[in-house]
Design an enzyme around this catalytic site. Structure first.
Site, PDB file in Angstrom:
ATOM      1  N   GLU A  51       0.081  -9.092  -1.299  1.00  0.00           N
ATOM      2  CA  GLU A  51      -0.585  -8.567  -0.105  1.00  0.00           C
ATOM      3  C   GLU A  51      -1.777  -7.692  -0.525  1.00  0.00           C
ATOM      4  OE1 GLU A  51       1.437  -7.259   3.888  1.00  0.00           O
ATOM      5  OE2 GLU A  51       0.593  -5.448   2.985  1.00  0.00           O
TER       6      GLU A  51
ATOM      7  N   ARG B  68       1.951   8.460   9.172  1.00  0.00           N
ATOM      8  CA  ARG B  68       1.576   9.851   8.926  1.00  0.00           C
ATOM      9  C   ARG B  68       0.339  10.250   9.717  1.00  0.00           C
ATOM     10  NH1 ARG B  68       3.817   9.182   3.691  1.00  0.00           N
ATOM     11  NH2 ARG B  68       5.050  10.993   3.035  1.00  0.00           N
TER      12      ARG B  68
ATOM     13  N   ASP C  51       0.797  -1.231   0.000  1.00  0.00           N
ATOM     14  CA  ASP C  51       0.000   0.000   0.000  1.00  0.00           C
ATOM     15  C   ASP C  51       0.827   1.277   0.000  1.00  0.00           C
ATOM     16  OD1 ASP C  51       1.030   0.068   2.583  1.00  0.00           O
ATOM     17  OD2 ASP C  51      -0.842  -0.554   3.522  1.00  0.00           O
TER      18      ASP C  51
ATOM     19  N   GLU D 118      -2.168   5.300   2.615  1.00  0.00           N
ATOM     20  CA  GLU D 118      -2.062   3.884   2.263  1.00  0.00           C
ATOM     21  C   GLU D 118      -3.376   3.285   1.750  1.00  0.00           C
ATOM     22  OE1 GLU D 118       1.385   4.757   4.913  1.00  0.00           O
ATOM     23  OE2 GLU D 118      -0.759   5.215   5.007  1.00  0.00           O
TER      24      GLU D 118
ATOM     25  N   HIS E 187      12.086   6.294  14.539  1.00  0.00           N
ATOM     26  CA  HIS E 187      12.058   6.471  13.087  1.00  0.00           C
ATOM     27  C   HIS E 187      12.808   7.746  12.712  1.00  0.00           C
ATOM     28  CE1 HIS E 187      10.368   6.786   8.996  1.00  0.00           C
ATOM     29  NE2 HIS E 187      10.085   5.515   9.114  1.00  0.00           N
TER      30      HIS E 187
ATOM     31  N   HIS F 130       5.546   5.451  13.307  1.00  0.00           N
ATOM     32  CA  HIS F 130       6.016   6.197  12.139  1.00  0.00           C
ATOM     33  C   HIS F 130       4.898   6.673  11.229  1.00  0.00           C
ATOM     34  CE1 HIS F 130       5.292   2.259  10.345  1.00  0.00           C
ATOM     35  NE2 HIS F 130       5.217   2.873   9.181  1.00  0.00           N
TER      36      HIS F 130
END
Length: 385
Positions: A119, A224, A97, A133, A255, A222
């Site tokens: 996936e 967004r 994604d 995503e 991260h 991590h």
């Protein structure tokens, strides 16, 4: 002979695609296997490639300071235009994604190259959660001519979108293949384990602190969707947990994204003074797998960790409001806690203090496969037609 090109650009993609590359390369008389990385992640991507001994044929190296999604999308597409024109692969395999996945699918479509989605079928059905995503994978699903779904639920998501059952195959998730390979490498060589311990110690945490009495909670973040107040809330929860459970170590490999680091710096201006709290530098895949295996439980917003940790018998609290991996929630291997400070604290405390709940979470069966996903993908009839 079919020419296969696998395209990916981030560390999570590399982890999940590396065992698939190795499986294709076991069949050199059936497949000409090419690898193109976009460099959406750079250092973290290279670490994984080195670990699995994967050498890319192409590296677009798109990573630039201060780039945004417009930059990533356009640079991936323009870079792949020349690669696809030169190589003319029969199939382009993309994963998951990421923006690389979506942009590579569109770039292949523009040259009428068949796209295969590994996936496939994960959904929250909220295009802003996770962002970007969810829309990346939905766009990829419209372009792909074949879909390798990790679970029955993922397959059903695709069927509801009127994707034909004849072009969907349930394989399990390749991340379990990668995890089992990594475990074998680590467990089979004491020198490797000693080297891992030394590297983790250099990064800021001495694993030898752990024994039958000492526990460690592993933390990653991590996404967004958590940038800003979400990460502030997560950091405040970590602070409260470390204060309430001084005998437990809390380890957070940070991260590289400044949005993550700025939140940590804001809540913990001098975290080195907190004896049981360890903000350490990012770990390579091998070291992170080792830390997962040594942890008591895991707090994360990562999709991959939700899939991996149950195979190690580790409960996972997911610091997100939604997940495209509800199989794990249903199975009891993970629990959604969002980015709410109090809920993160309460649910972590419950697993620390309630042994019955903890044991139940540890024993839950991983719904994501048996480590043979790559074999099933490579053996699929689409590649022999």
């Amino acid at each position: 002979m079919k020419k296969i090109m696998l395209v990916f650009g981030t560390r999570p993609e590399a982890i999940k695609m590396a065992p698939l590359i190795l499986e294709f390369k076991k069949n050199p008389f059936k497949f000409e296997t090419k690898v193109c990385v976009t460099g959406q992640h750079k250092e973290m991507l290279e670490q994984v490639l080195d670990f699995f001994s994967v050498v890319p044929d192409y590296n677009l190296n798109i990573m630039k300071p201060q780039q945004d999604l417009y930059d990533v999308t356009s640079n991936v597409m323009s870079g792949l235009r020349e690669v696809f024109q030169k190589e003319k692969p029969d199939y382009v395999l993309v994963h998951g994604d990421t923006t690389t996945c979506m942009a590579a699918s569109l770039a292949a479509f523009y040259q009428q190259i068949k796209v295969v989605h590994v996936e496939a079928g994960l959904r929250t059905n909220n295009i802003y959660s996770p962002w970007p995503e969810e829309i990346n994978r939905q766009i990829t699903s419209r372009i792909a001519m074949y879909h390798f779904a990790p679970t029955e639920l993922s397959k059903n998501n695709l069927l509801r979108e009127n994707i034909a059952e004849t072009i969907i195959d349930i394989t399990g998730n390749t991340v379990i293949d990668a995890l089992l390979i990594a475990q074998d490498i680590i467990k089979s060589n004491l020198e490797v384990e000693n080297e891992i311990q030394a590297i983790v110690a250099e990064m800021g945490y001495d694993v030898k602190r752990l024994d039958s009495e000492k526990k460690m909670v592993l933390i990653t973040g991590h996404r967004r969707e958590n940038f800003g107040q979400g990460f502030m809330n997560i950091c405040n929860a970590i602070k409260k947990l470390s204060q309430n459970y001084p005998s437990i170590d809390f380890v957070y490999p940070m991260h590289l994204n400044p949005n993550v680091r700025n939140a940590i710096d804001s809540v913990f201006p001098d975290f080195t003074k907190i004896a049981n709290l360890f903000f350490i530098e990012p770990l390579e895949y091998r070291e992170f797998v080792y830390l997962m295996s040594k942890s008591y439980l895991i707090l994360t917003d990562s999709g991959g960790v939700q899939e991996e940790a149950p195979s190690l018998g580790k409960p996972v609290l997911v610091m997100r409001d939604t997940t495209e991996r509800p199989e794990a929630v249903i199975a009891g291997t993970v629990k959604l806690v969002g980015s709410d400070t109090n809920k993160i604290f309460e649910e972590t405390s419950r697993l620390i203090e309630n042994k019955i709940n903890y044991v139940e979470a540890c024993k839950a069966i991983n719904p994501y496969g048996d480590g043979k996903a790559c074999e099933r993908i490579v053996a699929n009839e689409i590649f022999v037609k």
